[in-house]
Structure formats: C-alpha cells, structure tokens
Design a protein around this motif. Structure first.
Motif, mmCIF file in Angstrom:
data_model
loop_
_atom_site.group_PDB
_atom_site.id
_atom_site.type_symbol
_atom_site.label_atom_id
_atom_site.label_comp_id
_atom_site.label_asym_id
_atom_site.label_seq_id
_atom_site.Cartn_x
_atom_site.Cartn_y
_atom_site.Cartn_z
ATOM 1 N N PRO A 21 0.823 -1.205 0.000
ATOM 2 C CA PRO A 21 0.000 0.000 0.000
ATOM 3 C C PRO A 21 0.857 1.256 0.000
ATOM 4 O O PRO A 21 1.817 1.380 0.745
ATOM 5 C CB PRO A 21 -0.794 -0.144 1.309
ATOM 6 N N ALA A 22 0.481 2.211 -0.897
ATOM 7 C CA ALA A 22 1.331 3.385 -1.062
ATOM 8 C C ALA A 22 0.568 4.690 -1.064
ATOM 9 O O ALA A 22 1.159 5.744 -1.178
ATOM 10 C CB ALA A 22 2.109 3.264 -2.378
ATOM 11 N N ILE A 23 -0.757 4.644 -0.948
ATOM 12 C CA ILE A 23 -1.538 5.859 -1.081
ATOM 13 C C ILE A 23 -1.644 6.603 0.237
ATOM 14 O O ILE A 23 -1.918 7.778 0.279
ATOM 15 C CB ILE A 23 -2.935 5.537 -1.655
ATOM 16 N N GLY A 24 -1.445 5.942 1.343
ATOM 17 C CA GLY A 24 -1.499 6.639 2.615
ATOM 18 C C GLY A 24 -2.803 6.449 3.346
ATOM 19 O O GLY A 24 -3.103 7.191 4.271
ATOM 20 N N HIS A 25 -3.639 5.487 2.952
ATOM 21 C CA HIS A 25 -4.849 5.169 3.696
ATOM 22 C C HIS A 25 -4.990 3.663 3.788
ATOM 23 O O HIS A 25 -4.276 2.911 3.144
ATOM 24 C CB HIS A 25 -6.090 5.803 3.071
ATOM 25 N N ALA A 26 -5.950 3.230 4.581
ATOM 26 C CA ALA A 26 -6.109 1.802 4.818
ATOM 27 C C ALA A 26 -6.635 1.094 3.581
ATOM 28 O O ALA A 26 -7.194 1.714 2.673
ATOM 29 C CB ALA A 26 -7.067 1.581 5.986
ATOM 30 N N GLN A 27 -6.465 -0.211 3.563
ATOM 31 C CA GLN A 27 -7.024 -1.002 2.477
ATOM 32 C C GLN A 27 -8.536 -0.815 2.412
ATOM 33 O O GLN A 27 -9.199 -0.643 3.424
ATOM 34 C CB GLN A 27 -6.726 -2.488 2.723
ATOM 35 N N THR A 28 -9.085 -0.854 1.187
ATOM 36 C CA THR A 28 -10.516 -0.693 1.019
ATOM 37 C C THR A 28 -11.255 -1.837 1.698
ATOM 38 O O THR A 28 -11.012 -2.997 1.387
ATOM 39 C CB THR A 28 -10.884 -0.683 -0.485
ATOM 40 N N PRO A 29 -12.173 -1.539 2.638
ATOM 41 C CA PRO A 29 -12.889 -2.611 3.312
ATOM 42 C C PRO A 29 -13.824 -3.344 2.361
ATOM 43 O O PRO A 29 -14.225 -2.821 1.318
ATOM 44 C CB PRO A 29 -13.688 -1.875 4.405
ATOM 45 N N ALA A 30 -14.180 -4.543 2.742
ATOM 46 C CA ALA A 30 -15.101 -5.315 1.923
ATOM 47 C C ALA A 30 -16.508 -4.744 2.041
ATOM 48 O O ALA A 30 -16.910 -4.240 3.078
ATOM 49 C CB ALA A 30 -15.100 -6.772 2.376
ATOM 50 N N ALA A 31 -17.269 -4.812 0.966
ATOM 51 C CA ALA A 31 -18.655 -4.379 0.963
ATOM 52 C C ALA A 31 -19.568 -5.601 0.936
ATOM 53 O O ALA A 31 -19.116 -6.737 0.838
ATOM 54 C CB ALA A 31 -18.924 -3.480 -0.253
ATOM 55 N N SER A 32 -20.865 -5.352 1.046
ATOM 56 C CA SER A 32 -21.836 -6.436 1.050
ATOM 57 C C SER A 32 -21.725 -7.271 -0.224
ATOM 58 O O SER A 32 -21.639 -6.725 -1.323
ATOM 59 C CB SER A 32 -23.251 -5.854 1.137
ATOM 60 N N PRO A 33 -21.702 -8.599 -0.113
ATOM 61 C CA PRO A 33 -21.566 -9.432 -1.313
ATOM 62 C C PRO A 33 -22.782 -9.381 -2.221
ATOM 63 O O PRO A 33 -22.716 -9.807 -3.364
ATOM 64 C CB PRO A 33 -21.359 -10.835 -0.730
ATOM 65 N N SER A 34 -23.906 -8.872 -1.736
ATOM 66 C CA SER A 34 -25.114 -8.889 -2.548
ATOM 67 C C SER A 34 -25.008 -7.999 -3.778
ATOM 68 O O SER A 34 -25.631 -8.280 -4.800
ATOM 69 C CB SER A 34 -26.318 -8.451 -1.699
ATOM 70 N N LEU A 35 -24.235 -6.923 -3.692
ATOM 71 C CA LEU A 35 -24.122 -5.993 -4.809
ATOM 72 C C LEU A 35 -22.702 -5.898 -5.357
ATOM 73 O O LEU A 35 -22.444 -5.116 -6.259
ATOM 74 C CB LEU A 35 -24.609 -4.602 -4.394
ATOM 75 N N VAL A 36 -21.784 -6.677 -4.820
ATOM 76 C CA VAL A 36 -20.410 -6.710 -5.299
ATOM 77 C C VAL A 36 -20.157 -8.058 -5.936
ATOM 78 O O VAL A 36 -20.543 -9.096 -5.403
ATOM 79 C CB VAL A 36 -19.414 -6.465 -4.143
ATOM 80 N N ASP A 37 -19.522 -8.049 -7.095
ATOM 81 C CA ASP A 37 -19.201 -9.290 -7.792
ATOM 82 C C ASP A 37 -18.403 -10.202 -6.855
ATOM 83 O O ASP A 37 -17.292 -9.851 -6.443
ATOM 84 C CB ASP A 37 -18.376 -8.965 -9.041
ATOM 85 N N PRO A 38 -18.932 -11.371 -6.476
ATOM 86 C CA PRO A 38 -18.229 -12.239 -5.524
ATOM 87 C C PRO A 38 -16.933 -12.804 -6.084
ATOM 88 O O PRO A 38 -16.105 -13.307 -5.336
ATOM 89 C CB PRO A 38 -19.247 -13.346 -5.236
ATOM 90 N N LYS A 39 -16.738 -12.746 -7.401
ATOM 91 C CA LYS A 39 -15.520 -13.272 -8.013
ATOM 92 C C LYS A 39 -14.520 -12.170 -8.363
ATOM 93 O O LYS A 39 -13.513 -12.426 -9.008
ATOM 94 C CB LYS A 39 -15.882 -14.059 -9.274
ATOM 95 N N GLY A 40 -14.828 -10.963 -7.960
ATOM 96 C CA GLY A 40 -13.935 -9.865 -8.285
ATOM 97 C C GLY A 40 -14.267 -8.639 -7.476
ATOM 98 O O GLY A 40 -14.770 -8.728 -6.363
ATOM 99 N N ASP A 41 -14.023 -7.461 -8.030
ATOM 100 C CA ASP A 41 -14.265 -6.207 -7.347
ATOM 101 C C ASP A 41 -15.239 -5.368 -8.153
ATOM 102 O O ASP A 41 -15.486 -5.612 -9.329
ATOM 103 C CB ASP A 41 -12.951 -5.452 -7.141
ATOM 104 N N THR A 42 -15.771 -4.362 -7.496
ATOM 105 C CA THR A 42 -16.801 -3.526 -8.103
ATOM 106 C C THR A 42 -16.365 -2.069 -8.075
ATOM 107 O O THR A 42 -15.837 -1.590 -7.068
ATOM 108 C CB THR A 42 -18.134 -3.685 -7.349
ATOM 109 N N LEU A 43 -16.581 -1.378 -9.175
ATOM 110 C CA LEU A 43 -16.349 0.055 -9.246
ATOM 111 C C LEU A 43 -17.665 0.800 -9.083
ATOM 112 O O LEU A 43 -18.644 0.491 -9.772
ATOM 113 C CB LEU A 43 -15.722 0.446 -10.582
ATOM 114 N N LEU A 44 -17.675 1.771 -8.186
ATOM 115 C CA LEU A 44 -18.772 2.732 -8.128
ATOM 116 C C LEU A 44 -18.408 3.887 -9.046
ATOM 117 O O LEU A 44 -17.290 4.414 -8.974
ATOM 118 C CB LEU A 44 -18.955 3.253 -6.704
ATOM 119 N N VAL A 45 -19.340 4.285 -9.900
ATOM 120 C CA VAL A 45 -19.054 5.316 -10.900
ATOM 121 C C VAL A 45 -20.189 6.336 -10.926
ATOM 122 O O VAL A 45 -21.360 5.973 -11.088
ATOM 123 C CB VAL A 45 -18.895 4.701 -12.312
#
Length: 345
Positions: A21-45
């Motif tokens: 990690p190099a950005i200076g903040h904590a790792q992104t916490p996990a979100a609810s699996p119901s709306l996040v791809d369980p086999k990958g990650d999700t971008l909010l746009v």
C-alpha cells in the motif's frame, strides 16, 4: 475495447499485488456481497448525465446496479467501512453553466444499493468538492456561497453542523488533512488557493495566488506539501502546506484538471492533451499515456498499482500504473465522473 477485452480476475489480482500500500490510507474494506461481484471487485461510478451512481463489475465490465439520484451529481466519497457513499448534488452539468444548482447530499447505503437519507444544505448550493476525515466527519464545498460545510454525523444529521467561509470566488475543489483541521480550497474565478480551518471559525483564511483557474489540488502523504494544477496557466505548483510558500513550479501538457500524489509519484489528468502524465515529487515529468478522449477523475486501488480513469463522456479505462499502460476499458452511461473501488475480499 469491448467487455470481452476485460482483464481476467487472475490478472487483476496479480496487478493488485504488485506493490505494498502506497496511497497513505487503509485497504478498502469489503462491501456487502449482494451488490459486489463475488468473483472480483466492483467500481462505483458517478454518471452525471444519467443522474446516477452505477455499480460495475471489474471482472466483466458489466453494470450490475444503479442508484438513481437528483440531477447532476458530481463528487462523492465513501466512508472507511465502505458502507455509505455521500454524493454532492451539484445540479448543473458544468462549472461554466449558470444556475441555482443542487443543495443536498445524497446518502447511499452501498449494501442495499439505494438512497436512505439526505443532508439538506440550503441555502448553500452548487455542492461540489467532498471529503471525509479519519473521524468520519463529512465536508462539502458550496461553490455558490463560498463556504465549506461540516457534517459531524452524516449518516443521521439532516443539516450541516457548521459552515466556514472560504473567502474566495467560485471555490470548486479542496484537499483535506486526515484530522480534518486544514482544508485547501481552489477557487476558479478568484484564482486563489485558500487554507481554511473548518473547526476554528475565527481563524482567518490564508490565501495565495497559484496561477489562473486553479482546480486540481492534493496533499503529499506526509501532508507537508500541497499541489495545485492551474488549468489556464498550464502549470503545476508545489507549496508549503503551512505557509503556502511556492516551492517549485512546472509546466503541464495543457488544462490539467486533477492532480494526485500516489506513493512516490504525482499524476495529472490533462483535458487539452487527452493524456495522463507522471511526475516525480520534485515535479519532473517521467511519462505520458495518451488517451482516446478527455480524462476527468482518477481513482486508485489501495496499493496504487491500478488507476481507474474516467474518460468523457462514457468510458472508464483501467491503467497499470507501474507498467504505464492501459489494460482494459468499460463503457458507462453518459457523464462519467469520479469512481471508487469496492473490494469483494
């Protein structure tokens, strides 16, 4: 590239792990699996012209969910638990447009995928720059009223807790220290950078001129240096974060809209040149990546090895930061703006 050109989940995982990690903040916490791809990650746009917050699978490039919002949402932030997103309703498409604009902040429950609350900020309107500190307090910039608003408990408060004047004309963006004690505000019409103390209402704002039409602004990881990109002066300026004394200046490739300090690199998005450029902390340019469109906002994975570049009007490209190349692209709805990565892990 179409969705079939998207990176495999394995390739994304490998790119994710390329650096600590190099950005200076904590790792992104996990979100609810119901709306996040369980086999990958999700971008909010944010999709300004579609007036929505879209969920996109990083693995497939598919849009999996949308939250409809009021007209022309622009900036947004996500809390440290990745539970709520706070979206400022700017209310007009571009900063150059005349209009009253919006005056509330939409609170999105990311687990439920819907708006559950709003913070009404009237008479403060044209809400644009957004930020959160390490205590979970929310900050929003009213461009029209030249004020920085503070919401102590944004999940429950119906109104801002306090407001401090920025003392300039048409403030648009700000960078916030982690403790929330200092905010650095760029103003498009007064051509100023202001150091505002949100929790000290009688402290006078410290102001400096950095160039014409300053907009992009960020802090170094140690918060000792503030960077400002001046769009019409085509310059990037490094300043002492306490005195606002100019430390160094370098030319940009034209209309640098945003600037980011990621690990040991500085990155700008350039509208006129349709490119992303990389600099050392001393502001020496080291690389340029050409794009087939105008880059707007950039977000990063926690390690800073992947960048997600919004390219107007309706694309988002994934860039391997270390390899200096674009590795995939997804199609969004119109008015793509800021993004944010949600981890499935």
């Amino acid at each position: 590239m179409q969705r079939r050109d998207f990176l495999s989940a394995a390739a994304l995982s490998s790119a994710w792990a390329m650096a600590a990690p190099a950005i200076g903040h904590a790792q992104t916490p996990a979100a609810s699996p119901s709306l996040v791809d369980p086999k990958g990650d999700t971008l909010l746009v944010i999709e300004k012209n579609a007036h929505a917050l879209g969920y996109y699978s990083l693995r497939s490039g598919a849009r999996t969910h949308s939250v409809e919002l009021a007209q022309y949402p622009h900036e947004f932030v996500v809390d440290a638990q990745a539970r709520y997103a706070y979206v400022g309703i700017y209310g007009v498409e571009f900063a150059t447009q005349i209009g009253q604009g919006g005056s509330h902040i939409a609170v999105i429950d990311l687990h439920q995928g819907k708006q559950v609350h709003q913070v009404e900020c009237a008479p403060f309107n044209r809400l644009h720059g957004m930020g959160m500190d390490q205590q979970g307090r929310l900050y929003a910039l009213s461009e029209e009223k030249s004020a920085l608003l503070v919401v102590d408990n944004p999940g429950k408060d119906a109104r801002p807790t306090s407001a401090v004047p920025t003392g300039d004309i048409k403030p648009h963006m700000f960078a916030l220290t982690r403790d929330g004690e200092r905010a650095y505000v760029t103003a498009l019409l007064s051509n100023t950078l202001s150091l505002v103390r949100p929790h000290d209402p009688v402290a006078p704002a410290l102001r400096a001129s950095t160039g014409r039409m300053p907009e992009g602004v960020c802090l170094s990881p140690d918060e000792k240096t503030v960077l400002v990109s001046n769009r019409r002066s085509t310059s990037l300026v490094a300043m002492d974060s306490h005195t606002l004394k100019v430390l160094r200046t370098t030319p940009t490739r034209g209309d640098a809209l945003r600037v980011y300090w990621v690990g040991d690199e500085v990155i700008t998005s350039n509208l006129q040149d349709q490119s992303i450029t990389f600099f050392t902390p001393e502001l020496k340019e080291t690389a340029r990546i050409a794009l087939a469109g105008r880059p707007i906002g950039i977000s990063f994975n926690p390690s800073g090895t992947l960048a997600f570049v919004s390219v107007g009007p309706d694309k988002l490209v994934v860039m391997d930061v270390k390899a200096r190349k674009i590795v995939s692209q997804l199609e969004t709805r119109s008015g793509v703006d800021l993004s944010w990565l949600l981890s499935a892990a």
